[in-house]
Design a protein around this motif. Sequence first.
Motif, PDB file in Angstrom:
ATOM      1  N   LYS A  66      60.568   8.574 -92.331  1.00  0.00           N
ATOM      2  CA  LYS A  66      61.561   9.231 -91.341  1.00  0.00           C
ATOM      3  C   LYS A  66      61.501  10.789 -91.001  1.00  0.00           C
ATOM      4  CE  LYS A  66      64.774   5.722 -92.684  1.00  0.00           C
ATOM      5  NZ  LYS A  66      65.895   5.657 -93.783  1.00  0.00           N
ATOM      6  N   GLN A  68      63.420  14.313 -89.446  1.00  0.00           N
ATOM      7  CA  GLN A  68      64.311  14.832 -88.734  1.00  0.00           C
ATOM      8  C   GLN A  68      64.112  15.926 -87.712  1.00  0.00           C
ATOM      9  OE1 GLN A  68      67.092  17.182 -91.222  1.00  0.00           O
ATOM     10  NE2 GLN A  68      68.546  17.177 -89.788  1.00  0.00           N
ATOM     11  N   LEU A  81      67.288  11.662 -85.768  1.00  0.00           N
ATOM     12  CA  LEU A  81      66.773  10.976 -87.063  1.00  0.00           C
ATOM     13  C   LEU A  81      65.885   9.763 -86.481  1.00  0.00           C
ATOM     14  CD1 LEU A  81      66.285  10.870 -90.221  1.00  0.00           C
ATOM     15  CD2 LEU A  81      68.315   9.293 -89.997  1.00  0.00           C
ATOM     16  N   ASP A  83      62.579   7.162 -87.044  1.00  0.00           N
ATOM     17  CA  ASP A  83      61.427   6.479 -88.054  1.00  0.00           C
ATOM     18  C   ASP A  83      60.093   6.594 -87.338  1.00  0.00           C
ATOM     19  OD1 ASP A  83      60.875   4.321 -86.445  1.00  0.00           O
ATOM     20  OD2 ASP A  83      62.371   2.883 -87.828  1.00  0.00           O
ATOM     21  N   GLN A  84      59.043   6.361 -88.099  1.00  0.00           N
ATOM     22  CA  GLN A  84      57.642   6.605 -87.763  1.00  0.00           C
ATOM     23  C   GLN A  84      57.373   5.692 -86.935  1.00  0.00           C
ATOM     24  OE1 GLN A  84      55.742   6.035 -91.480  1.00  0.00           O
ATOM     25  NE2 GLN A  84      56.252   3.790 -91.804  1.00  0.00           N
ATOM     26  N   LEU A  89      67.225   6.568 -85.286  1.00  0.00           N
ATOM     27  CA  LEU A  89      68.270   5.967 -86.022  1.00  0.00           C
ATOM     28  C   LEU A  89      69.600   6.727 -85.885  1.00  0.00           C
ATOM     29  CD1 LEU A  89      65.966   6.092 -89.206  1.00  0.00           C
ATOM     30  CD2 LEU A  89      66.500   3.872 -87.390  1.00  0.00           C
TER      31      LEU A  89
END
Length: 94
Positions: A66, A68, A81, A83-84, A89
């Motif tokens: 993840k 930020q 936030l 994810d790859q 998120l």
Amino acid sequence: MALAAGAFSLGGCVSNTPAPENMARNTQQTAPADLQVACANAATQKFGADHASVLPVSSSALDGGKYQIILEAKGQRSTCLIDQTGQVLSLEKM
């Protein structure tokens, strides 16, 4: 001859001392550009800002793939936030 003497005297100014082992270095991994763009796009949709005004100002890798990303739009910051895979998120104003 004078040129050689000048080069020789400047050569003595170079330090051969090794860098300290505890010297701070920036080893922080930043988010890939496509993930930063995905967060900026999500912010334009959620907060109603125009695309040109939302800019990523910093990013960092977190555990578990993840990232930020801190965004700024007209003086207002938000945190994203992601994810790859590019799934946002969370996206909140700071």
